[in-house]
Motif scaffolding. Structure first.
Motif, PDB file in Angstrom:
ATOM      1  N   GLN A   1       4.015 -37.900 -35.716  1.00  0.00           N
ATOM      2  CA  GLN A   1       2.681 -37.757 -35.131  1.00  0.00           C
ATOM      3  C   GLN A   1       2.271 -39.019 -34.386  1.00  0.00           C
ATOM      4  O   GLN A   1       1.697 -38.952 -33.295  1.00  0.00           O
ATOM      5  N   GLU A   2       2.564 -40.168 -34.976  1.00  0.00           N
ATOM      6  CA  GLU A   2       2.222 -41.445 -34.334  1.00  0.00           C
ATOM      7  C   GLU A   2       3.003 -41.618 -33.034  1.00  0.00           C
ATOM      8  O   GLU A   2       2.447 -42.039 -32.019  1.00  0.00           O
ATOM      9  N   GLU A   3       4.281 -41.285 -33.059  1.00  0.00           N
ATOM     10  CA  GLU A   3       5.089 -41.393 -31.842  1.00  0.00           C
ATOM     11  C   GLU A   3       4.586 -40.447 -30.758  1.00  0.00           C
ATOM     12  O   GLU A   3       4.509 -40.823 -29.588  1.00  0.00           O
TER      13      GLU A   3
ATOM     14  N   GLN B   1       5.033 -40.402 -39.009  1.00  0.00           N
ATOM     15  CA  GLN B   1       5.724 -41.199 -38.001  1.00  0.00           C
ATOM     16  C   GLN B   1       5.875 -40.392 -36.707  1.00  0.00           C
ATOM     17  O   GLN B   1       5.613 -40.899 -35.619  1.00  0.00           O
TER      18      GLN B   1
ATOM     19  N   GLN C   1       0.323 -46.912 -42.725  1.00  0.00           N
ATOM     20  CA  GLN C   1       0.193 -48.240 -42.115  1.00  0.00           C
ATOM     21  C   GLN C   1       0.742 -49.323 -43.038  1.00  0.00           C
ATOM     22  O   GLN C   1       1.527 -50.173 -42.616  1.00  0.00           O
TER      23      GLN C   1
ATOM     24  N   ARG D   1       1.526 -39.353 -30.425  1.00  0.00           N
ATOM     25  CA  ARG D   1       0.247 -39.904 -29.953  1.00  0.00           C
ATOM     26  C   ARG D   1       0.481 -41.023 -28.953  1.00  0.00           C
ATOM     27  O   ARG D   1      -0.157 -41.086 -27.901  1.00  0.00           O
ATOM     28  N   GLN D   2       1.436 -41.901 -29.253  1.00  0.00           N
ATOM     29  CA  GLN D   2       1.733 -43.007 -28.338  1.00  0.00           C
ATOM     30  C   GLN D   2       2.292 -42.502 -27.015  1.00  0.00           C
ATOM     31  O   GLN D   2       1.934 -43.009 -25.949  1.00  0.00           O
TER      32      GLN D   2
ATOM     33  N   LYS E   1      -5.283 -38.255 -43.593  1.00  0.00           N
ATOM     34  CA  LYS E   1      -4.038 -38.936 -43.974  1.00  0.00           C
ATOM     35  C   LYS E   1      -4.274 -39.719 -45.267  1.00  0.00           C
ATOM     36  O   LYS E   1      -5.386 -40.174 -45.542  1.00  0.00           O
TER      37      LYS E   1
END
Length: 93
Positions: A75-77, A73, A29, A79-80, A17
């Motif tokens: 991908q982060e969601e 974003q 971030q 992952r969470q 990233k």
């Protein structure tokens, strides 16, 4: 003497990233903190112990690459959500 802050992507750091060169501080971030959570550039620089110019470069990159940031974003969601599902499965054991 003026130095240019570079944003780089390398596969072995932050999973490829974009990040501020010479750091492990990701553009996503920084952009999220400054644009979404309304941190000041100065506060972000102090929090990460880097120069304001580095934060500004990260925010510029964030603003110039909206499609990539949307992908990060998502991908982060994901992952969470996976972490939450795993936690719920562990609770059932």
């Amino acid at each position: 003497m003026s130095t240019t802050v570079r944003i780089v992507k390398t596969p072995d750091v932050l999973h490829g990233k974009p990040r501020i060169e010479g750091t492990r501080v990701g553009v996503f971030q920084i952009g999220t903190l400054v644009r979404e959570r309304e941190w000041s550039v100065e506060d972000a620089a102090a929090q990460f112990d880097i120069d304001v110019s580095q934060i500004q470069a990260a925010v510029e990159y964030y603003d110039e690459h909206p499609e990539l940031m949307e992908t990060l974003q998502a991908q982060e969601e994901a992952r969470q959500q996976a972490m939450q599902a795993e936690s719920r499965c562990a609770d059932l054991k």
